[in-house]
Design an enzyme around this catalytic site. Structure first.
Site, PDB file in Angstrom:
ATOM      1  N   TYR A  51       0.767  -1.130  -0.128  1.00  0.00           N
ATOM      2  CA  TYR A  51      -0.056   0.059   0.014  1.00  0.00           C
ATOM      3  C   TYR A  51       1.080   1.269   0.108  1.00  0.00           C
ATOM      4  CZ  TYR A  51      -3.755  -3.265   1.409  1.00  0.00           C
ATOM      5  OH  TYR A  51      -4.674  -4.515   1.671  1.00  0.00           O
ATOM      6  N   SER A 187     -12.600  -5.119   2.194  1.00  0.00           N
ATOM      7  CA  SER A 187     -13.549  -4.284   1.350  1.00  0.00           C
ATOM      8  C   SER A 187     -14.795  -4.580   2.059  1.00  0.00           C
ATOM      9  CB  SER A 187     -13.579  -4.740   0.015  1.00  0.00           C
ATOM     10  OG  SER A 187     -12.672  -3.981  -0.814  1.00  0.00           O
ATOM     11  N   PRO A 188     -15.036  -4.537   3.204  1.00  0.00           N
ATOM     12  CA  PRO A 188     -16.615  -4.998   3.806  1.00  0.00           C
ATOM     13  C   PRO A 188     -17.482  -3.825   3.407  1.00  0.00           C
ATOM     14  CG  PRO A 188     -15.229  -3.676   5.512  1.00  0.00           C
ATOM     15  CD  PRO A 188     -14.363  -3.995   4.309  1.00  0.00           C
ATOM     16  N   LEU A 189     -17.540  -2.868   2.969  1.00  0.00           N
ATOM     17  CA  LEU A 189     -18.335  -1.966   2.448  1.00  0.00           C
ATOM     18  C   LEU A 189     -18.676  -2.046   0.832  1.00  0.00           C
ATOM     19  CD1 LEU A 189     -17.540   1.179   4.578  1.00  0.00           C
ATOM     20  CD2 LEU A 189     -19.334  -0.589   5.311  1.00  0.00           C
ATOM     21  N   ALA A 190     -17.740  -2.880   0.259  1.00  0.00           N
ATOM     22  CA  ALA A 190     -17.476  -3.138  -1.086  1.00  0.00           C
ATOM     23  C   ALA A 190     -17.192  -1.782  -1.422  1.00  0.00           C
ATOM     24  CB  ALA A 190     -18.922  -3.348  -1.633  1.00  0.00           C
ATOM     25  N   GLY A 192     -17.875   0.957  -0.660  1.00  0.00           N
ATOM     26  CA  GLY A 192     -19.078   1.958  -0.854  1.00  0.00           C
ATOM     27  C   GLY A 192     -20.154   1.612  -1.884  1.00  0.00           C
ATOM     28  N   GLY A 196     -24.297   2.198  -2.173  1.00  0.00           N
ATOM     29  CA  GLY A 196     -24.880   3.054  -2.867  1.00  0.00           C
ATOM     30  C   GLY A 196     -24.138   4.355  -3.219  1.00  0.00           C
ATOM     31  N   LYS A 197     -22.849   4.223  -2.944  1.00  0.00           N
ATOM     32  CA  LYS A 197     -21.846   5.324  -2.969  1.00  0.00           C
ATOM     33  C   LYS A 197     -20.874   5.132  -3.951  1.00  0.00           C
ATOM     34  CE  LYS A 197     -19.674   7.422   0.718  1.00  0.00           C
ATOM     35  NZ  LYS A 197     -19.106   7.529   1.673  1.00  0.00           N
TER      36      LYS A 197
HETATM   37  N1  LIG Z   1      -5.914  -8.615   1.375  1.00  0.00           N
HETATM   38  C1  LIG Z   1      -6.437  -8.209   0.260  1.00  0.00           C
HETATM   39  O1  LIG Z   1      -6.187  -8.633  -0.769  1.00  0.00           O
HETATM   40  C2  LIG Z   1      -7.092  -6.799   0.459  1.00  0.00           C
HETATM   41  C3  LIG Z   1      -7.682  -6.047  -0.705  1.00  0.00           C
HETATM   42  C4  LIG Z   1      -8.660  -4.998  -0.500  1.00  0.00           C
HETATM   43  C5  LIG Z   1      -8.467  -4.160   0.890  1.00  0.00           C
HETATM   44  N2  LIG Z   1      -7.830  -4.951   1.995  1.00  0.00           N
HETATM   45  C6  LIG Z   1      -7.946  -4.214   3.173  1.00  0.00           C
HETATM   46  O2  LIG Z   1      -9.440  -4.046   3.431  1.00  0.00           O
HETATM   47  C7  LIG Z   1      -9.343  -2.747   3.899  1.00  0.00           C
HETATM   48  C8  LIG Z   1     -10.857  -2.120   3.334  1.00  0.00           C
HETATM   49  O3  LIG Z   1     -11.333  -2.256   2.076  1.00  0.00           O
HETATM   50  P1  LIG Z   1     -11.287  -1.432   1.204  1.00  0.00           P
HETATM   51  O4  LIG Z   1     -10.548   0.016   1.417  1.00  0.00           O
HETATM   52  O5  LIG Z   1     -11.067  -1.838  -0.431  1.00  0.00           O
HETATM   53  O6  LIG Z   1     -13.059  -1.105   0.872  1.00  0.00           O
HETATM   54  P2  LIG Z   1     -14.031  -0.683   1.851  1.00  0.00           P
HETATM   55  O7  LIG Z   1     -13.544  -0.718   3.464  1.00  0.00           O
HETATM   56  O8  LIG Z   1     -15.420  -1.467   1.883  1.00  0.00           O
HETATM   57  O9  LIG Z   1     -14.600   0.949   1.568  1.00  0.00           O
HETATM   58  C9  LIG Z   1     -13.860   1.904   1.877  1.00  0.00           C
HETATM   59  C10 LIG Z   1     -14.378   3.209   1.690  1.00  0.00           C
HETATM   60  O10 LIG Z   1     -15.799   3.215   2.257  1.00  0.00           O
HETATM   61  C11 LIG Z   1     -15.934   4.627   2.531  1.00  0.00           C
HETATM   62  N3  LIG Z   1     -16.426   4.568   4.054  1.00  0.00           N
HETATM   63  C12 LIG Z   1     -15.590   4.243   4.895  1.00  0.00           C
HETATM   64  N4  LIG Z   1     -16.320   4.412   6.072  1.00  0.00           N
HETATM   65  C13 LIG Z   1     -17.564   4.769   5.779  1.00  0.00           C
HETATM   66  C14 LIG Z   1     -18.522   5.292   6.490  1.00  0.00           C
HETATM   67  N5  LIG Z   1     -18.616   5.043   7.779  1.00  0.00           N
HETATM   68  N6  LIG Z   1     -19.539   5.894   6.012  1.00  0.00           N
HETATM   69  C15 LIG Z   1     -19.646   6.017   4.574  1.00  0.00           C
HETATM   70  N7  LIG Z   1     -18.592   5.671   3.894  1.00  0.00           N
HETATM   71  C16 LIG Z   1     -17.495   5.084   4.300  1.00  0.00           C
HETATM   72  C17 LIG Z   1     -14.730   5.536   2.237  1.00  0.00           C
HETATM   73  O11 LIG Z   1     -14.801   6.257   1.103  1.00  0.00           O
HETATM   74  P3  LIG Z   1     -15.424   7.600   0.794  1.00  0.00           P
HETATM   75  O12 LIG Z   1     -15.296   8.413   1.877  1.00  0.00           O
HETATM   76  O13 LIG Z   1     -14.581   8.244  -0.368  1.00  0.00           O
HETATM   77  O14 LIG Z   1     -16.941   7.450   0.377  1.00  0.00           O
HETATM   78  C18 LIG Z   1     -13.550   4.548   2.038  1.00  0.00           C
HETATM   79  O15 LIG Z   1     -12.616   4.946   1.073  1.00  0.00           O
HETATM   80  C19 LIG Z   1      -8.247  -2.052   3.071  1.00  0.00           C
HETATM   81  O16 LIG Z   1      -7.793  -0.593   3.865  1.00  0.00           O
HETATM   82  C20 LIG Z   1      -7.193  -3.070   3.476  1.00  0.00           C
HETATM   83  O17 LIG Z   1      -6.643  -2.691   4.366  1.00  0.00           O
HETATM   84  C21 LIG Z   1      -7.064  -6.086   1.737  1.00  0.00           C
END
Ligand SMILES: NC(=O)c1ccc[n+]([C@@H]2O[C@H](COP(=O)([O-])OP(=O)(O)OC[C@H]3O[C@@H](n4cnc5c(N)ncnc54)[C@H](OP(=O)(O)O)[C@@H]3O)[C@@H](O)[C@H]2O)c1
Length: 314
Positions: A51, A187-190, A192, A196-197
């Site tokens: 990262y 990516s628990p929130l996919a 966003g 729907g974001k």
């Molecule tokens: N092992 C792997 O291969 C792998 C792959 C991917 C990710 N990961 C890990 O998983 C973590 C999370 O995944 P991710 O970042 O891909 O996706 P995510 O957590 O599903 O989505 C992140 C996005 O959701 C929005 N968000 C976060 N909290 C929120 C809230 N309370 N309300 C509304 N919007 C919110 C933010 O964007 P906005 O503010 O722009 O809307 C943020 O950038 C990563 O940081 C990483 O550590 C691991």
């Protein structure tokens, strides 16, 4: 939740955003977000060497200083020949590693046991407290566990969210349960999409979750999440995180600011009633179909994997 000997909050933070290459983010806001989350009871942070090529790990090292936080990182899957060197570089950036994970399975021409036993050796050497894997399917997870004699793999970090429930397929769930391997949901929130974001970040434009969210089944998921949120007077993100918690996985959302951090920490205490959980289970059921992990990457030679990440850093 327990990851082996580590006691962690039921929701953690994912620090990919702090790498700054695939996401648009204000680092000073991000630092405030992390500190706020720690104050509100979140004590688990996940990062990775790729990262921002160390940038996220340096950020996490600074963010956790002075806080009692469990730090997880991931060495890249192409580092099969130099896991120790890579893990030591991560340790120097982070200050501590509690959970050392292999980011994705090594290329097919590499004996899996060789890599997994290297993780075990690093645990014995005291570099990390626990070891885990990421993006391993049921078959690879079992093979990796069978390589080890003295220690256990405590976790498998895989994509898991309302638009991707492949980990709920029987074979994977049964294997993880039998091996007592916890699922960390990336990516628990996919990104966003499940809320729907949308946003202009490069990480989002690469993700098929947004295409899924625009299908009829995907729209039903987003509607269900929003309906529950409205009924309970909480945010859609809090609903998704509470539902994941209820499913026994450890979500690691990537927050960008303190408002999101507070929202995420609030989901630690959010209990959804049975009828809401059922609605979410049913709406997301079509997304149990699919594959766990990153099987395809195993057929790409390690040096090409690395080259691709040098050309398109994340
Ligand atoms: N092992 C792997 O291969 C792998 C792959 C991917 C990710 N990961 C890990 O998983 C973590 C999370 O995944 P991710 O970042 O891909 O996706 P995510 O957590 O599903 O989505 C992140 C996005 O959701 C929005 N968000 C976060 N909290 C929120 C809230 N309370 N309300 C509304 N919007 C919110 C933010 O964007 P906005 O503010 O722009 O809307 C943020 O950038 C990563 O940081 C990483 O550590 C691991």
């Amino acid at each position: 939740m327990e990851l082996g000997s580590l006691k962690v909050s039921d929701i953690g933070l994912g620090a990919w955003q702090a790498g700054g290459r695939a996401w648009t983010v204000d680092k000073s806001e991000l630092l405030k977000a992390y500190r706020r989350a720690f104050e509100l009871g979140i004590n688990f942070v996940d990062t990775a060497e790729i990262y921002g090529w160390g940038e996220s790990e340096r950020f996490v090292g600074e963010a956790v200083r002075g806080y009692d936080v469990v730090v997880a990182t991931k060495v890249a899957g192409f580092h099969w020949g130099r896991v120790e060197k890579s893990a030591k570089a991560s340790l120097a950036r982070l200050g501590r590693i509690d959970l050392l994970q292999l980011h994705w399975p090594p290329p097919v021409y590499v004996p899996l046991c060789r890599v997994v036993r290297e993780l075990e050796r690093l645990k014995e050497a005291g570099l990390t407290s626990e070891i885990g894997v990421s993006n391993f399917d049921a078959r690879l997870l079992r093979r990796a566990s069978e390589c080890l004699k003295r220690h256990e793999i405590v976790s498998d970090q895989i994509e898991y969210n309302p638009l991707n429930r492949a980990a709920d397929a029987e074979e994977f769930r049964k294997t993880a349960e039998e091996l007592e391997v916890k699922i960390i949901a990336w990516s628990p929130l996919a990104k966003g999409a499940a809320l729907g974001k949308w946003g202009p970040d490069r990480a989002r434009s690469m993700d098929p979750a947004f295409k899924k969210a625009s299908t009829e089944a995907g729209r039903r998921v987003v509607e269900a999440v929003k309906a529950v949120a409205q009924r309970r007077g909480v945010s859609p993100a809090a609903v998704v995180l509470a539902w994941l918690r209820h499913r026994g996985v450890l979500p690691i959302p990537g927050v960008k600011n303190a408002v999101q951090a507070e929202d995420v920490a609030g989901a630690l205490r959010l209990q959804l009633p049975e009828d809401d959980l059922r609605l979410l289970d049913e709406a997301t059921a079509p997304f149990v179909a699919g594959r766990v992990g990153m099987g395809g990457i195993r057929y790409v030679p390690g040096f090409l994997q690395k080259l691709a990440l040098k050309l398109y850093p994340v």
